[in-house]
Write a protein that holds these residues in place. Sequence first.
Motif, short mmCIF file in Angstrom:
data_model
loop_
_atom_site.label_atom_id
_atom_site.label_comp_id
_atom_site.label_asym_id
_atom_site.label_seq_id
_atom_site.Cartn_x
_atom_site.Cartn_y
_atom_site.Cartn_z
N SER A 149 0.85 -1.19 0.00
CA SER A 149 0.00 0.00 0.00
C SER A 149 0.89 1.24 0.00
N ALA A 150 0.34 2.36 -0.45
CA ALA A 150 1.11 3.60 -0.53
C ALA A 150 0.28 4.76 0.00
N LEU A 151 0.96 5.70 0.65
CA LEU A 151 0.34 6.89 1.23
C LEU A 151 1.04 8.12 0.68
N HIS A 152 0.26 9.11 0.26
CA HIS A 152 0.81 10.36 -0.26
C HIS A 152 1.45 11.14 0.88
N ALA A 153 2.76 11.35 0.78
CA ALA A 153 3.49 12.04 1.84
C ALA A 153 4.59 12.91 1.25
N SER A 154 4.95 13.94 2.00
CA SER A 154 6.08 14.79 1.62
C SER A 154 6.82 15.21 2.89
N GLU A 155 7.90 15.95 2.71
CA GLU A 155 8.71 16.44 3.83
C GLU A 155 9.09 15.28 4.75
N ILE A 156 9.53 14.20 4.16
CA ILE A 156 9.86 12.98 4.88
C ILE A 156 11.27 13.11 5.46
N GLU A 157 11.38 12.91 6.76
CA GLU A 157 12.69 12.94 7.40
C GLU A 157 12.75 11.88 8.49
N THR A 158 13.92 11.27 8.64
CA THR A 158 14.09 10.26 9.67
C THR A 158 14.73 10.88 10.90
N PHE A 159 14.47 10.26 12.06
CA PHE A 159 15.07 10.68 13.32
C PHE A 159 15.10 9.48 14.25
N VAL A 160 15.85 9.60 15.33
CA VAL A 160 15.99 8.49 16.28
C VAL A 160 15.21 8.83 17.55
N ARG A 161 14.43 7.85 18.01
CA ARG A 161 13.67 7.97 19.25
C ARG A 161 13.84 6.66 20.02
N ASP A 162 14.37 6.75 21.23
CA ASP A 162 14.57 5.58 22.09
C ASP A 162 15.32 4.45 21.38
N GLY A 163 16.31 4.82 20.58
CA GLY A 163 17.14 3.84 19.89
C GLY A 163 16.56 3.29 18.60
N ASP A 164 15.31 3.65 18.26
CA ASP A 164 14.69 3.20 17.01
C ASP A 164 14.66 4.33 15.99
N THR A 165 14.69 3.97 14.72
CA THR A 165 14.56 4.97 13.66
C THR A 165 13.08 5.21 13.38
N TRP A 166 12.72 6.47 13.41
CA TRP A 166 11.35 6.91 13.13
C TRP A 166 11.37 7.80 11.90
N VAL A 167 10.18 8.04 11.37
CA VAL A 167 10.05 8.94 10.24
C VAL A 167 8.96 9.96 10.55
N ARG A 168 9.25 11.21 10.23
CA ARG A 168 8.29 12.31 10.38
C ARG A 168 7.95 12.77 8.97
N PHE A 169 6.67 12.99 8.70
CA PHE A 169 6.26 13.36 7.35
C PHE A 169 4.93 14.09 7.39
#
Length: 155
Positions: A37-57
Motif C-alpha cells: 500500500s502507498a500513502l501520499h506524503a512529503s517532507e519525509i525525514e528520519t530521526f531516532v527515538r529511544d534507539g529506534d529509527t522513526w520517520v516524520r512526514f
Amino acid sequence: MKTFDHLTVIGLREWIGLPALGVDRIRAKVDSGAKTSALHASEIETFVRDGDTWVRFTAHTGTPRKPRDTLCEARLISYKRVRSSNGQIEERHVIRTPMVLGDQCWEVDFTLTCRKSMRYRVLLGCAAMLDGQLVINPGLRFVQSHPQTERFITG
C-alpha cells in the motif's frame, strides 16, 4: 462454485482510517496489482527515538480541490525499492500503522511517496487485502461503511 464466507467484500474504492496517524477518513483506491500500500506524503525525514529509527512526514489526506495536511510520525520499518506505475524505480520509506476499514482494524505496511498527480491519496495493495481477508467486487465502490476510527484510538 466456491464461496468465501469468511472474507469481507470491498469495492474498487473504499474509505479507510489511519487512527495512529490522526487520519479519521481518507478515500483509498484498491489495487490488487500492487503488493504494498502507498500513502501520499512529503517532507519525509528520519530521526531516532529511544534507539529506534522513526520517520516524520506530512500526510496529504485531502483532495486536490480540498487539500488537508497532517503532520505524522511513525516507526520506520524498512526501505523498499518500488517500480511506480510510470516504470521508475524509487526507494521508499515503509511504515506499519493500524488501518481501519468499516468496523475492522489491522496493521498495514505503507510506503511513503508523492501521489500529488494521483486522484486518490492512498493506494491499497494486495498485502493489506490478504491480511484483512478482503475480496474485491470490481463492480462496486464504497461498499463498507465509513471507518469507525474512534473505536481504535488509543490514548
